[in-house]
Motif scaffolding. Structure first.
Motif, PDB file in Angstrom:
ATOM      1  N   MET A 441       0.884  -1.265   0.200  1.00 26.83           N
ATOM      2  CA  MET A 441       0.054  -0.064  -0.046  1.00 26.83           C
ATOM      3  C   MET A 441       0.920   1.376  -0.052  1.00 26.83           C
ATOM      4  SD  MET A 441      -3.148   1.066   0.190  1.00 26.83           S
ATOM      5  CE  MET A 441      -4.264  -0.016   0.693  1.00 26.83           C
ATOM      6  N   THR A 442       1.875   1.219   0.961  1.00 29.21           N
ATOM      7  CA  THR A 442       2.723   2.291   0.790  1.00 29.21           C
ATOM      8  C   THR A 442       3.487   2.539  -0.684  1.00 29.21           C
ATOM      9  OG1 THR A 442       3.263   1.702   3.021  1.00 29.21           O
ATOM     10  CG2 THR A 442       4.813   3.287   1.791  1.00 29.21           C
ATOM     11  N   ASP A 443       3.919   1.404  -1.073  1.00 30.13           N
ATOM     12  CA  ASP A 443       4.152   1.675  -2.542  1.00 30.13           C
ATOM     13  C   ASP A 443       3.500   2.468  -3.371  1.00 30.13           C
ATOM     14  OD1 ASP A 443       6.500   0.034  -1.776  1.00 30.13           O
ATOM     15  OD2 ASP A 443       6.022  -1.603  -2.554  1.00 30.13           O
ATOM     16  N   ALA A 444       2.289   1.696  -3.277  1.00 26.67           N
ATOM     17  CA  ALA A 444       1.142   2.338  -4.041  1.00 26.67           C
ATOM     18  C   ALA A 444       1.080   3.852  -4.046  1.00 26.67           C
ATOM     19  CB  ALA A 444      -0.049   1.639  -3.979  1.00 26.67           C
ATOM     20  N   THR A 445       1.166   4.603  -2.946  1.00 29.87           N
ATOM     21  CA  THR A 445       1.025   5.937  -2.428  1.00 29.87           C
ATOM     22  C   THR A 445       2.023   6.818  -3.362  1.00 29.87           C
ATOM     23  OG1 THR A 445       2.305   6.059  -0.647  1.00 29.87           O
ATOM     24  CG2 THR A 445       0.085   5.514  -0.197  1.00 29.87           C
ATOM     25  N   PHE A 446       3.190   6.211  -3.508  1.00 31.53           N
ATOM     26  CA  PHE A 446       4.387   7.030  -4.258  1.00 31.53           C
ATOM     27  C   PHE A 446       4.201   7.190  -5.495  1.00 31.53           C
ATOM     28  CE2 PHE A 446       6.641   5.925  -0.176  1.00 31.53           C
ATOM     29  CZ  PHE A 446       7.629   7.077  -0.042  1.00 31.53           C
ATOM     30  N   GLN A 447       3.124   6.428  -6.129  1.00 33.57           N
ATOM     31  CA  GLN A 447       3.003   6.656  -7.545  1.00 33.57           C
ATOM     32  C   GLN A 447       1.599   7.105  -8.053  1.00 33.57           C
ATOM     33  OE1 GLN A 447       3.702   2.706  -9.323  1.00 33.57           O
ATOM     34  NE2 GLN A 447       3.682   2.021  -7.167  1.00 33.57           N
ATOM     35  N   TRP A 448       0.908   7.346  -7.036  1.00 34.08           N
ATOM     36  CA  TRP A 448      -0.646   7.659  -7.318  1.00 34.08           C
ATOM     37  C   TRP A 448      -0.864   8.555  -8.378  1.00 34.08           C
ATOM     38  CZ3 TRP A 448      -3.822   4.313  -6.229  1.00 34.08           C
ATOM     39  CH2 TRP A 448      -5.388   4.609  -6.398  1.00 34.08           C
ATOM     40  N   GLU A 449      -0.069   9.942  -8.396  1.00 29.64           N
ATOM     41  CA  GLU A 449      -0.358  10.696  -9.470  1.00 29.64           C
ATOM     42  C   GLU A 449       0.547  10.777 -10.516  1.00 29.64           C
ATOM     43  OE1 GLU A 449      -2.808  12.778  -8.516  1.00 29.64           O
ATOM     44  OE2 GLU A 449      -3.063  12.583  -6.537  1.00 29.64           O
TER      45      GLU A 449
ATOM     46  N   ARG B  58      11.546  -0.055  -4.802  1.00 30.88           N
ATOM     47  CA  ARG B  58      11.357   1.390  -4.665  1.00 30.88           C
ATOM     48  C   ARG B  58      12.488   2.270  -4.502  1.00 30.88           C
ATOM     49  NH1 ARG B  58       9.253   3.933  -0.336  1.00 30.88           N
ATOM     50  NH2 ARG B  58       8.074   1.951   0.437  1.00 30.88           N
ATOM     51  N   GLN B 108      -2.397   7.195   2.237  1.00 26.27           N
ATOM     52  CA  GLN B 108      -2.914   5.877   2.079  1.00 26.27           C
ATOM     53  C   GLN B 108      -4.574   5.901   2.145  1.00 26.27           C
ATOM     54  OE1 GLN B 108      -1.586   2.907   4.411  1.00 26.27           O
ATOM     55  NE2 GLN B 108       0.645   2.819   3.778  1.00 26.27           N
TER      56      GLN B 108
END
Lengths: 644, 115
Positions: A441-449, B58, B108
């Protein structure tokens, strides 16, 4: 004698000629009444045991192909995907007229690879085979890659191919090019069985046998070659009376593991401190996931899903796939269910110079139990059987069929003390998966935009539109970094269906359409996330979707490249200190010009949107696409995406 | 993969400390973006260094300069080598500056609301 009679009839100008087929050369009956053809002005070349002029020019009554349609109906083939071809024109005509184009229905495709791949996807969802019909030699060779995928994925399909076996009746040039002595040789290395029947009764028996073989594990494609004369000729009434279509009677069974070996497996599982269950192509029916959950919960054992099928809900507390290596590192026993690569369970071969075989971090006392039907269908040439790896207990039998016996054996082996011990193990496992998922989930936040649109944004915008619908995602998602498995709730047996089998690109777009065909009758919304490289292998699949009104939403993960190969070439060049070379992207980009997949889809008759470049535009586009699919039509959205 | 990231980072820091790498030059994010794209870092690590599940961990927030240099010169696992002629130490600093310049992660709750 019969031949002489026919000859005399011809010479005497008798209009009524006997109807003969290759299977009924001796039959004296007359099938039809029609005027004799005018005698040609050039000498005739004898046609072995039959003469063009022995047959009436017009068929009245039943043909061989009509009977073949009876057979296909009898064995329950509902669909035949096909590009038309002259070598099977007779059975084509029989399907759409004699058979009224219903069960089987003729589905028109624009490439034989699509025909076969649709069968692949359909069977994985419908849990029954459909058929594809391919032109002699040329069509089968087109279809061959999709057949190989299905074979490597152990999925059944009925392949029907045409062939003009009789050299005397073949037309010059084209029919010779489309005829072959042993057609099945083209694909025999990756089909389960084949036959080239020379009689109608033979066709019936071979087709029924084919259905039996292909739906018995290990499953796989089968090929029946249909002789042109056999299809086209009328059936003499006396022959027709004798034809019988066999019926598969009794309970259909699957090969199950030897009971004594299953008991031994149960002992090992109960005795293990940290057993891990590893299903790959385990789930054969929709009942399979529940059985696997039952075993896992009995043992409080983590499951690391190989995702070759929809084996277990991704949110089940014992699904530890997100911490695969950690789970394997702790294991003293791995139960592998229909595994493909057992060697890879204990060894890594990284993509670096020399390709070293590096032992994975595993317990020194690790034992492996393998249950699977792979060993029951050995082949030699194609290497999809993977590297040999010895295991501690190998049970030859279909894993799902063996599962009830294994569960009972485990129950019989367990004491109250075991039960307490296993429950304590389950307590220790709690929270591990949650931590792993939180990291994702954290990984996902880094690329959301991010632009190009990131994979987690891509899949979550889709999820947000379908989560309250009855949905299915038949496409692979490894090229989207498996994000659906991290972020979605996948709990129905039809919601995913595993991988292509042989990683032949061009599987996803047509296989998803086959799956959508199966989903259609259940009212499910099929969403297909396909790569631009994949779609370009079979863009005509879009027309088939539109033409046959198959509801499916294609979402093109358009990274404008063969991105796997972008990474590989960059890696290769980096090894050689040439990564900044001006030609570094030659051969891997699908750009300049960038194909416009929305326009392509519109050209094929679909509702389409895109290219969508801003992640903020994604939600509305997907919503519109879903609305179209709910109306029973296909739609496509072109999404400019990051590489993975 | 997250574990792999920390293993790689830890090992790189360890090696870098032992090697006594020079101080970090000032980085130019624009030049870093150019280098990041040109060298193909984006292909495995994502355009913003967000990482991909199987192909590259990452990089955001970026690892320390010394560790990054070490990882590029003597990479662990499947990461290819990048020698001085391909990317200078200054270029590494530029890449770090680029990775620091990309937009910050969203909360999140934005994603969880969709689940």
């Amino acid at each position: 004698m019969a031949k002489k009679i026919r000859r005399r009839q011809f010479l005497a100008g008798v209009a009524a000629a006997p109807a003969v087929g290759l299977a009924a050369a001796a039959a004296p009956a007359v099938a039809a009444q029609a005027p004799a053809p005018a005698r040609p002005s050039v000498p005739l070349v004898p046609n072995d045991d039959r003469s063009l002029f022995d047959l009436p020019p017009q068929t009245i009554g039943k043909t061989g192909a009509d009977f073949m349609v009876d057979v296909l109906k009898s064995v329950g083939i509902d669909y035949i995907a096909s590009c038309p071809g002259s070598t099977f024109r007779a059975i084509h005509e029989s399907i759409i007229t004699y058979g009224n184009n219903s069960k089987p229905e003729f589905l028109t495709t624009l490439h034989e690879d699509t025909s076969a791949a649709m069968c692949h996807g359909y069977a994985k969802i419908a849990k029954k085979p459909m058929a594809c019909m391919v032109h002699g030699t040329v069509g089968l060779q087109h279809a061959s890659m999709a057949i190989y995928n299905a074979f490597a994925d152990r999925v059944p399909m009925l392949i029907l191919s045409g062939n003009i076996g009789n050299v005397a009746t073949r037309q010059v040039i084209v029919e010779w090019n489309h005829s072959v002595q042993d057609q099945a040789a083209i694909v025999r290395d990756y089909t389960k069985w084949d036959d080239q029947p020379t009689s109608l009764q033979g066709f019936a028996e071979s087709t029924v046998r084919a259905m039996d073989l292909m739906t018995t594990a290990p499953m796989g494609p089968v090929l029946i070659t249909d002789d042109g004369d056999l299809q086209e000729d009328p059936i003499p009434p006396e022959v027709e009376k004798r034809l019988k279509i066999p019926v598969l009677r009794g309970i259909r069974s699957q090969p199950s593991g030897d009971v004594s070996a299953v008991r031994e497996a149960a002992k090992m599982l109960v005795a293990a401190e940290n057993p891990v269950i590893f299903p790959y192509r385990y789930a054969r029916t929709e009942a399979a996931p529940a059985l696997l959950v039952q075993l896992a919960e009995l043992l409080h054992a983590p499951v690391v899903d190989g995702r070759g099928r929809m084996n277990i809900p991704n949110r089940h507390p014992l699904n530890h796939t997100t911490r695969r290596e950690a789970a394997f590192a702790e294991a003293d026993l791995i139960l592998a269910l229909e595994p493909v690569d057992v060697y890879g369970l204990t060894t890594n071969i990284p993509d670096i110079v020399h390709r070293p075989n590096i032992p994975a971090r595993r317990q020194p006392n690790l034992k492996i139990i393998q249950i699977g039907a792979e060993g029951l269908m050995p082949k030699a040439n194609f290497q999809n059987f993977q590297r040999f790896a010895p295991v501690d207990l190998n049970i030859n039998g279909d894993a799902e069929a063996t599962m009830p016996t294994l569960i009972e054996a485990v129950k019989a082996e367990m004491t109250a003390a075991h039960k307490s011990k296993f429950e304590a193990r389950g307590q220790k496992l709690k929270g591990l998966v949650e931590r792993s998922l939180a990291q994702r989930m954290t990984d996902a936040t880094f690329q959301w935009e991010a632009k190009p649109i990131s994979s987690p944004r891509f899949v979550m915008e889709l999820w947000n539109q379908i989560k309250n619908e009855n949905w299915a995602l038949p496409t692979e998602s490894q090229f989207l970094s498996e994000w659906p498995y991290f972020l979605w709730d996948i709990n129905k047996p039809y919601q995913t269906m595993g991988y292509s089998g042989a990683q032949g690109i061009g599987y996803n777009s047509p296989a998803a359409l086959g799956a959508a065909l199966a989903n259609k009758e259940h009212g499910r919304i099929t969403v297909a996330m396909v790569g631009d490289g994949d779609l370009n292998m079979a863009p005509g699949v879009l027309w088939t979707a539109a033409h046959h009104r198959i509801p499916i939403l294609y979402l093109v993960h358009n990274n404008r490249s063969y991105h796997q190969e972008v990474m590989m070439i960059l890696k290769m060049a980096a090894r050689r200190s040439r990564v900044d070379h001006k030609n570094i992207y030659v051969g891997t980009l699908i750009d300049d010009p960038a194909p416009n997949y929305a326009k392509i889809a519109e050209g094929y008759g679909l509702y389409a949107q895109g290219p969508i470049e801003d992640p903020k535009d994604l939600a509305a586009a997907i919503k519109r696409g879903i609305e179209v699919v709910k109306r029973g039509e296909p739609a496509l959205i072109d999404i400019i995406s990051d590489g993975r | 993969m997250s574990n792999m990231r920390f293993i790689v980072l830890g090992a790189a820091v360890l090696f870098a400390s032992a090697a006594g790498v020079v101080a970090q030059p000032a980085g130019d994010p624009k030049a870093g973006e150019t280098a990041y794209m040109k060298l193909g870092c984006y292909s495995c690590h994502g355009v913003w260094g967000q990482g991909t599940w199987r192909d590259g961990p990452r990089l955001n927030p970026p690892m320390p300069y010394e560790a990054m240099v070490q990882q590029l010169r003597t990479p662990r696992y499947e990461m290819p080598f990048y020698v001085e002629s391909q990317i200078s130490d200054k270029g590494v600093a530029d890449i770090i500056a680029y990775l620091k310049s990309v937009p910050k992660p969203v909360d999140q709750s934005v994603i969880k609301a969709m689940q």
